[in-house]
Design a protein around this motif. Structure first.
Motif, PDB file in Angstrom:
ATOM      1  N   PHE A 241       0.869  -1.175   0.000  1.00  0.00           N
ATOM      2  CA  PHE A 241       0.000   0.000   0.000  1.00  0.00           C
ATOM      3  C   PHE A 241       0.904   1.222   0.000  1.00  0.00           C
ATOM      4  O   PHE A 241       1.562   1.519   0.992  1.00  0.00           O
ATOM      5  CB  PHE A 241      -0.906  -0.004   1.241  1.00  0.00           C
ATOM      6  N   SER A 242       0.982   1.914  -1.127  1.00  0.00           N
ATOM      7  CA  SER A 242       1.868   3.072  -1.277  1.00  0.00           C
ATOM      8  C   SER A 242       1.050   4.342  -1.428  1.00  0.00           C
ATOM      9  O   SER A 242       0.338   4.522  -2.413  1.00  0.00           O
ATOM     10  CB  SER A 242       2.777   2.902  -2.497  1.00  0.00           C
ATOM     11  N   CYS A 243       1.175   5.220  -0.428  1.00  0.00           N
ATOM     12  CA  CYS A 243       0.399   6.459  -0.432  1.00  0.00           C
ATOM     13  C   CYS A 243       1.282   7.637  -0.032  1.00  0.00           C
ATOM     14  O   CYS A 243       0.845   8.564   0.630  1.00  0.00           O
ATOM     15  CB  CYS A 243      -0.791   6.314   0.505  1.00  0.00           C
ATOM     16  N   TYR A 244       2.530   7.613  -0.439  1.00  0.00           N
ATOM     17  CA  TYR A 244       3.451   8.690  -0.117  1.00  0.00           C
ATOM     18  C   TYR A 244       3.206   9.896  -1.027  1.00  0.00           C
ATOM     19  O   TYR A 244       2.472   9.810  -2.009  1.00  0.00           O
ATOM     20  CB  TYR A 244       4.909   8.220  -0.217  1.00  0.00           C
ATOM     21  N   SER A 245       3.791  11.022  -0.657  1.00  0.00           N
ATOM     22  CA  SER A 245       3.691  12.268  -1.435  1.00  0.00           C
ATOM     23  C   SER A 245       2.250  12.708  -1.664  1.00  0.00           C
ATOM     24  O   SER A 245       1.828  13.010  -2.783  1.00  0.00           O
ATOM     25  CB  SER A 245       4.431  12.140  -2.777  1.00  0.00           C
ATOM     26  N   ASN A 246       1.487  12.728  -0.580  1.00  0.00           N
ATOM     27  CA  ASN A 246       0.137  13.271  -0.577  1.00  0.00           C
ATOM     28  C   ASN A 246       0.084  14.360   0.487  1.00  0.00           C
ATOM     29  O   ASN A 246       1.126  14.886   0.881  1.00  0.00           O
ATOM     30  CB  ASN A 246      -0.880  12.159  -0.291  1.00  0.00           C
ATOM     31  N   ASP A 247      -1.088  14.688   0.953  1.00  0.00           N
ATOM     32  CA  ASP A 247      -1.273  15.702   1.989  1.00  0.00           C
ATOM     33  C   ASP A 247      -1.936  15.094   3.221  1.00  0.00           C
ATOM     34  O   ASP A 247      -2.737  15.742   3.893  1.00  0.00           O
ATOM     35  CB  ASP A 247      -2.125  16.864   1.445  1.00  0.00           C
ATOM     36  N   LEU A 248      -1.616  13.831   3.524  1.00  0.00           N
ATOM     37  CA  LEU A 248      -2.283  13.110   4.606  1.00  0.00           C
ATOM     38  C   LEU A 248      -2.027  13.742   5.969  1.00  0.00           C
ATOM     39  O   LEU A 248      -0.888  13.946   6.371  1.00  0.00           O
ATOM     40  CB  LEU A 248      -1.819  11.655   4.661  1.00  0.00           C
ATOM     41  N   THR A 249      -3.124  14.027   6.651  1.00  0.00           N
ATOM     42  CA  THR A 249      -3.059  14.510   8.031  1.00  0.00           C
ATOM     43  C   THR A 249      -3.722  13.507   8.963  1.00  0.00           C
ATOM     44  O   THR A 249      -3.784  13.717  10.163  1.00  0.00           O
ATOM     45  CB  THR A 249      -3.764  15.874   8.167  1.00  0.00           C
ATOM     46  N   SER A 250      -4.223  12.413   8.407  1.00  0.00           N
ATOM     47  CA  SER A 250      -4.917  11.380   9.160  1.00  0.00           C
ATOM     48  C   SER A 250      -4.687  10.030   8.479  1.00  0.00           C
ATOM     49  O   SER A 250      -4.456   9.976   7.273  1.00  0.00           O
ATOM     50  CB  SER A 250      -6.417  11.696   9.183  1.00  0.00           C
ATOM     51  N   LEU A 251      -4.771   8.966   9.250  1.00  0.00           N
ATOM     52  CA  LEU A 251      -4.703   7.618   8.677  1.00  0.00           C
ATOM     53  C   LEU A 251      -6.089   6.982   8.630  1.00  0.00           C
ATOM     54  O   LEU A 251      -6.214   5.804   8.309  1.00  0.00           O
ATOM     55  CB  LEU A 251      -3.753   6.739   9.490  1.00  0.00           C
ATOM     56  N   LYS A 252      -7.109   7.767   8.943  1.00  0.00           N
ATOM     57  CA  LYS A 252      -8.473   7.247   8.926  1.00  0.00           C
ATOM     58  C   LYS A 252      -8.784   6.700   7.532  1.00  0.00           C
ATOM     59  O   LYS A 252      -8.557   7.362   6.529  1.00  0.00           O
ATOM     60  CB  LYS A 252      -9.465   8.341   9.293  1.00  0.00           C
TER      61      LYS A 252
ATOM     62  N   PHE B  21       0.685  -0.423  14.659  1.00  0.00           N
ATOM     63  CA  PHE B  21       0.629   0.997  15.032  1.00  0.00           C
ATOM     64  C   PHE B  21      -0.255   1.762  14.060  1.00  0.00           C
ATOM     65  O   PHE B  21      -1.153   2.502  14.463  1.00  0.00           O
ATOM     66  CB  PHE B  21       2.046   1.574  15.064  1.00  0.00           C
ATOM     67  N   TYR B  22      -0.013   1.616  12.763  1.00  0.00           N
ATOM     68  CA  TYR B  22      -0.792   2.333  11.748  1.00  0.00           C
ATOM     69  C   TYR B  22      -2.281   2.011  11.880  1.00  0.00           C
ATOM     70  O   TYR B  22      -3.125   2.894  11.815  1.00  0.00           O
ATOM     71  CB  TYR B  22      -0.338   1.968  10.336  1.00  0.00           C
ATOM     72  N   LYS B  23      -2.606   0.728  12.037  1.00  0.00           N
ATOM     73  CA  LYS B  23      -4.006   0.314  12.120  1.00  0.00           C
ATOM     74  C   LYS B  23      -4.668   0.857  13.382  1.00  0.00           C
ATOM     75  O   LYS B  23      -5.821   1.267  13.363  1.00  0.00           O
ATOM     76  CB  LYS B  23      -4.111  -1.204  12.047  1.00  0.00           C
ATOM     77  N   PHE B  24      -3.938   0.851  14.485  1.00  0.00           N
ATOM     78  CA  PHE B  24      -4.481   1.378  15.735  1.00  0.00           C
ATOM     79  C   PHE B  24      -4.765   2.868  15.583  1.00  0.00           C
ATOM     80  O   PHE B  24      -5.818   3.357  15.983  1.00  0.00           O
ATOM     81  CB  PHE B  24      -3.505   1.127  16.885  1.00  0.00           C
ATOM     82  N   VAL B  25      -3.828   3.592  15.000  1.00  0.00           N
ATOM     83  CA  VAL B  25      -4.006   5.032  14.786  1.00  0.00           C
ATOM     84  C   VAL B  25      -5.171   5.277  13.825  1.00  0.00           C
ATOM     85  O   VAL B  25      -5.998   6.170  14.049  1.00  0.00           O
ATOM     86  CB  VAL B  25      -2.706   5.683  14.260  1.00  0.00           C
ATOM     87  N   ALA B  26      -5.275   4.475  12.779  1.00  0.00           N
ATOM     88  CA  ALA B  26      -6.348   4.650  11.799  1.00  0.00           C
ATOM     89  C   ALA B  26      -7.722   4.412  12.434  1.00  0.00           C
ATOM     90  O   ALA B  26      -8.698   5.061  12.069  1.00  0.00           O
ATOM     91  CB  ALA B  26      -6.154   3.697  10.627  1.00  0.00           C
ATOM     92  N   ALA B  27      -7.802   3.509  13.389  1.00  0.00           N
ATOM     93  CA  ALA B  27      -9.076   3.185  14.032  1.00  0.00           C
ATOM     94  C   ALA B  27      -9.487   4.233  15.063  1.00  0.00           C
ATOM     95  O   ALA B  27     -10.638   4.270  15.485  1.00  0.00           O
ATOM     96  CB  ALA B  27      -9.002   1.817  14.692  1.00  0.00           C
ATOM     97  N   SER B  28      -8.564   5.083  15.464  1.00  0.00           N
ATOM     98  CA  SER B  28      -8.850   6.119  16.459  1.00  0.00           C
ATOM     99  C   SER B  28      -9.457   7.332  15.766  1.00  0.00           C
ATOM    100  O   SER B  28      -9.001   7.723  14.698  1.00  0.00           O
ATOM    101  CB  SER B  28      -7.567   6.530  17.177  1.00  0.00           C
TER     102      SER B  28
ATOM    103  N   ASP C 292       4.901  13.465  12.682  1.00  0.00           N
ATOM    104  CA  ASP C 292       4.525  12.958  13.997  1.00  0.00           C
ATOM    105  C   ASP C 292       4.750  11.454  14.133  1.00  0.00           C
ATOM    106  O   ASP C 292       5.190  10.986  15.178  1.00  0.00           O
ATOM    107  CB  ASP C 292       3.053  13.270  14.294  1.00  0.00           C
ATOM    108  N   ILE C 293       4.437  10.682  13.091  1.00  0.00           N
ATOM    109  CA  ILE C 293       4.531   9.230  13.231  1.00  0.00           C
ATOM    110  C   ILE C 293       5.874   8.656  12.798  1.00  0.00           C
ATOM    111  O   ILE C 293       6.284   7.618  13.305  1.00  0.00           O
ATOM    112  CB  ILE C 293       3.388   8.500  12.490  1.00  0.00           C
ATOM    113  N   GLY C 294       6.577   9.324  11.900  1.00  0.00           N
ATOM    114  CA  GLY C 294       7.846   8.803  11.399  1.00  0.00           C
ATOM    115  C   GLY C 294       8.852   8.459  12.483  1.00  0.00           C
ATOM    116  O   GLY C 294       9.359   7.332  12.531  1.00  0.00           O
TER     117      GLY C 294
ATOM    118  N   SER D 280      -0.915  11.156  22.225  1.00  0.00           N
ATOM    119  CA  SER D 280      -1.554   9.841  22.098  1.00  0.00           C
ATOM    120  C   SER D 280      -0.730   8.918  21.207  1.00  0.00           C
ATOM    121  O   SER D 280      -0.594   7.731  21.490  1.00  0.00           O
ATOM    122  CB  SER D 280      -2.965   9.986  21.535  1.00  0.00           C
ATOM    123  N   LEU D 281      -0.179   9.474  20.122  1.00  0.00           N
ATOM    124  CA  LEU D 281       0.678   8.683  19.244  1.00  0.00           C
ATOM    125  C   LEU D 281       1.872   8.139  20.016  1.00  0.00           C
ATOM    126  O   LEU D 281       2.241   6.966  19.881  1.00  0.00           O
ATOM    127  CB  LEU D 281       1.166   9.530  18.064  1.00  0.00           C
TER     128      LEU D 281
END
Length: 131
Positions: free
Chosen positions: A56-67, A103-110, A87-89, A117-118
């Motif tokens: 799953f490659s989603c780099y070089s976007n404007d992501l502020t959430s993993l929802k 970690f990613y999935k837990f953050v996405a579910a929040s 923040d997450i790197g 919190s991270l």
């Protein structure tokens, strides 16, 4: 540009990179290979597939959430660079692939998650490693 009309299931890989997308609504919900949505204008992953059998490659976007991050990704997850990465790197740097995915999935579910919190989630994963 949108993913309206895309198939709901793809046996192989699905590439929608470099298309000026602002949303993943309409994306296939099941991808049998890689899902590549890098170099768009995405701020969240809502509408992303539920399962991806490859990377799953989603780099070089404007992501502020993993929802919306797929709950099942069998391959690698590549999110760097994105605004959320600052923040997450540093928190996922020493984690194994499985720990990072957890970690990613837990953050996405929040719902809403702040830097403190991270950090708490990352410390919990480190403690689990010691058990």
């Amino acid at each position: 540009t949108s993913l309206e009309g895309a198939p709901q299931s793809v046996d192989g890989s699905f590439w929608c990179y470099s298309n000026l997308l602002t949303s993943l609504e309409g994306a296939p919900q099941s991808v049998g290979g890689d899902f590549q949505c890098y170099r768009n204008n995405l701020t969240s992953l809502e509408g992303a597939p539920r399962s991806v059998d490859g990377d799953f490659s989603c780099y070089s976007n404007d992501l502020t959430s993993l929802k919306g991050l797929p709950m099942e990704i069998k391959g690698e997850i590549d999110l760097n660079p994105n605004p959320i990465w600052k923040d997450i790197g540093p928190l996922v740097k020493g984690m194994s692939d499985d720990e990072r995915k957890f970690f990613y999935k837990f953050v996405a579910a929040s719902e809403a998650i702040d830097k403190e919190s991270l950090e708490r989630i990352a410390r919990s994963i480190e403690r689990m490693r010691m058990i």
